[in-house]
Design a protein around this motif. Structure first.
Motif, PDB file in Angstrom:
ATOM      1  N   UNK A  67     -18.316 -15.113  13.330  1.00  0.00           N
ATOM      2  CA  UNK A  67     -18.051 -16.406  13.965  1.00  0.00           C
ATOM      3  C   UNK A  67     -18.212 -17.494  12.662  1.00  0.00           C
ATOM      4  N   UNK A  68     -18.420 -17.152  11.502  1.00  0.00           N
ATOM      5  CA  UNK A  68     -18.094 -18.372  10.245  1.00  0.00           C
ATOM      6  C   UNK A  68     -19.372 -18.506   9.475  1.00  0.00           C
ATOM      7  N   UNK A  69     -20.146 -17.480  10.508  1.00  0.00           N
ATOM      8  CA  UNK A  69     -21.572 -17.537   9.721  1.00  0.00           C
ATOM      9  C   UNK A  69     -21.947 -16.431   8.793  1.00  0.00           C
ATOM     10  N   UNK A  70     -22.279 -16.282   7.782  1.00  0.00           N
ATOM     11  CA  UNK A  70     -23.005 -15.846   7.446  1.00  0.00           C
ATOM     12  C   UNK A  70     -23.394 -14.566   7.709  1.00  0.00           C
ATOM     13  N   UNK A  71     -23.666 -13.036   7.593  1.00  0.00           N
ATOM     14  CA  UNK A  71     -24.151 -12.217   8.771  1.00  0.00           C
ATOM     15  C   UNK A  71     -25.025 -11.026   7.364  1.00  0.00           C
ATOM     16  N   UNK A  72     -26.235 -10.970   7.939  1.00  0.00           N
ATOM     17  CA  UNK A  72     -26.657  -9.734   7.311  1.00  0.00           C
ATOM     18  C   UNK A  72     -27.473  -8.897   8.072  1.00  0.00           C
ATOM     19  N   UNK A  73     -27.701  -7.673   7.231  1.00  0.00           N
ATOM     20  CA  UNK A  73     -28.983  -6.282   7.944  1.00  0.00           C
ATOM     21  C   UNK A  73     -30.243  -6.888   7.104  1.00  0.00           C
ATOM     22  N   UNK A  74     -31.461  -6.736   8.005  1.00  0.00           N
ATOM     23  CA  UNK A  74     -31.761  -6.055   7.043  1.00  0.00           C
ATOM     24  C   UNK A  74     -33.674  -5.614   7.193  1.00  0.00           C
ATOM     25  N   UNK A  75     -34.323  -4.754   6.707  1.00  0.00           N
ATOM     26  CA  UNK A  75     -35.563  -4.503   7.405  1.00  0.00           C
ATOM     27  C   UNK A  75     -36.739  -5.453   7.041  1.00  0.00           C
ATOM     28  N   UNK A  76     -37.230  -5.347   8.627  1.00  0.00           N
ATOM     29  CA  UNK A  76     -38.287  -6.735   8.655  1.00  0.00           C
ATOM     30  C   UNK A  76     -39.836  -5.634   7.912  1.00  0.00           C
ATOM     31  N   UNK A  77     -40.485  -6.571   8.049  1.00  0.00           N
ATOM     32  CA  UNK A  77     -41.914  -5.862   7.891  1.00  0.00           C
ATOM     33  C   UNK A  77     -42.242  -5.049   9.023  1.00  0.00           C
ATOM     34  N   UNK A  78     -42.876  -3.848   8.717  1.00  0.00           N
ATOM     35  CA  UNK A  78     -43.421  -3.120   9.748  1.00  0.00           C
ATOM     36  C   UNK A  78     -44.957  -4.596  10.530  1.00  0.00           C
ATOM     37  N   UNK A  79     -45.336  -4.170  11.369  1.00  0.00           N
ATOM     38  CA  UNK A  79     -46.554  -4.577  12.595  1.00  0.00           C
ATOM     39  C   UNK A  79     -46.737  -5.226  12.968  1.00  0.00           C
ATOM     40  N   UNK A  80     -45.540  -6.366  12.857  1.00  0.00           N
ATOM     41  CA  UNK A  80     -45.607  -8.157  13.274  1.00  0.00           C
ATOM     42  C   UNK A  80     -44.926  -8.053  14.234  1.00  0.00           C
ATOM     43  N   UNK A  81     -45.738  -9.039  15.874  1.00  0.00           N
ATOM     44  CA  UNK A  81     -45.122  -8.354  16.924  1.00  0.00           C
ATOM     45  C   UNK A  81     -44.449  -9.386  16.605  1.00  0.00           C
ATOM     46  N   UNK A  82     -43.188  -9.330  17.387  1.00  0.00           N
ATOM     47  CA  UNK A  82     -41.336  -9.587  18.149  1.00  0.00           C
ATOM     48  C   UNK A  82     -42.020 -11.049  18.204  1.00  0.00           C
ATOM     49  N   UNK A  83     -41.530 -12.574  17.559  1.00  0.00           N
ATOM     50  CA  UNK A  83     -41.789 -14.045  17.787  1.00  0.00           C
ATOM     51  C   UNK A  83     -41.548 -14.333  19.263  1.00  0.00           C
TER      52      UNK A  83
END
Ligand SMILES: [Zn+2]
Length: 278
Positions: A67-83
């Motif tokens: 949709x015209x935005x940059x798009x990335x895959x990422x790995x998140x640090x473990x353990x943090x709850x979802x916002x």
């Protein structure tokens, strides 16, 4: 992928990034925005920096533009709850709960981040790897070994005999469900050789007229399933119980529980049912 929304690419914007569409994984689960009032669809987090949402990115890779935005895959640090307002959801559970195009890109993103995470150091000499700028590759800074994303081909085949279809059952399947013969391609094999070998090994049946049907990326974690149809050409049905719980011929009017609509197995069966028995 036929798409008006997504364009794959490795572009790395040099300026400070504007809003980015994130396919961010916490283990095997994707970070998604929970449906708003009255909705039932998850959506992607959109942010210049995921730290703004309170989660931290361990590593990221460009996927292209969405949709015209940059798009990335990422790995998140473990353990943090979802916002708040977000959730971690497995890809399998996301199917049907997110835009189908986003679901397909999520499969790609999962494979890319899996490759990124698993290729930090050279398997030949142990030196650090750096990410290629022009193609999806990691290169050893010392010995120049290349590491491309691994994609493992497997074949799956619908074997027909007039109005009957050969179906197989693995112990891990849901009760009553049967699928189709499938297996990984071995070194030196053509896809057709693989089809004939797998059918013979698993069921004792010989096949002819092996015809390509279609394929499906299967990001669990990095297969591509290549689908075929074939015709029964002889042999007694005997089940290889090391691999299968059962294998049977089913008449088209009395089929068992079928694999889920997501799967190429289901598409093979539905395409077979849609044409007259031959
Ligand atoms: Zn090396």
């Amino acid at each position: 992928m036929p798409s008006s929304r997504f364009r794959a690419g490795l572009g790395r914007p040099s300026a400070a990034p504007a809003e980015i569409a994130w396919f961010a994984f916490h283990g095997d689960d994707l970070l998604v925005r929970a449906p708003g009032d009255g909705g039932d669809r998850f959506d992607l987090p959109i942010a210049a920096d995921l730290a703004d949402l309170g989660v931290s990115v361990t590593r990221a890779q460009p996927l292209g533009e969405l949709d015209g935005r940059a798009c990335r895959s990422a790995e998140l640090a473990q353990g943090a709850p979802a916002p708040a307002g977000y959730a971690y959801v497995s890809l399998r559970r996301l199917h049907g709960r997110i835009d189908p195009e986003l679901f397909e890109i999520a499969g790609t993103a999962y494979q890319v981040q899996h490759w990124d995470k698993a290729h930090q150091y050279c398997a030949a000499c142990g030196a650090a790897l750096e990410t290629g700028q022009d193609e999806r590759v990691k290169r050893c800074v010392r010995c120049a070994s290349n590491y491309f994303p691994r994609i493992t081909p497997a074949t799956i085949v619908l074997v027909e005999d007039g109005p009957r279809v050969l179906m197989t059952r693995q112990a891990r399947f849901p009760a009553g469900m049967y699928g189709l013969v499938a297996g990984f391609v071995e070194p030196g094999e053509t896809l057709e050789t693989c089809v004939a070998r797998e059918v013979h090994e698993e069921t004792g049946v010989d096949v002819a007229d092996i015809v390509y049907f279609g394929s499906q990326p299967w990001p669990f974690p990095h297969q591509i399933m290549v689908g075929f149809t074939a015709r029964y050409a002889g042999g007694e049905l005997r089940v290889d119980t090391r691999e299968l719980e059962d294998a049977r011929w089913f008449h088209r009017d009395a089929l068992p529980l079928l694999p889920p609509p997501l799967s190429i197995a289901r598409k093979l069966i539905e395409a077979w049912l849609a044409r007259p028995a031959r």
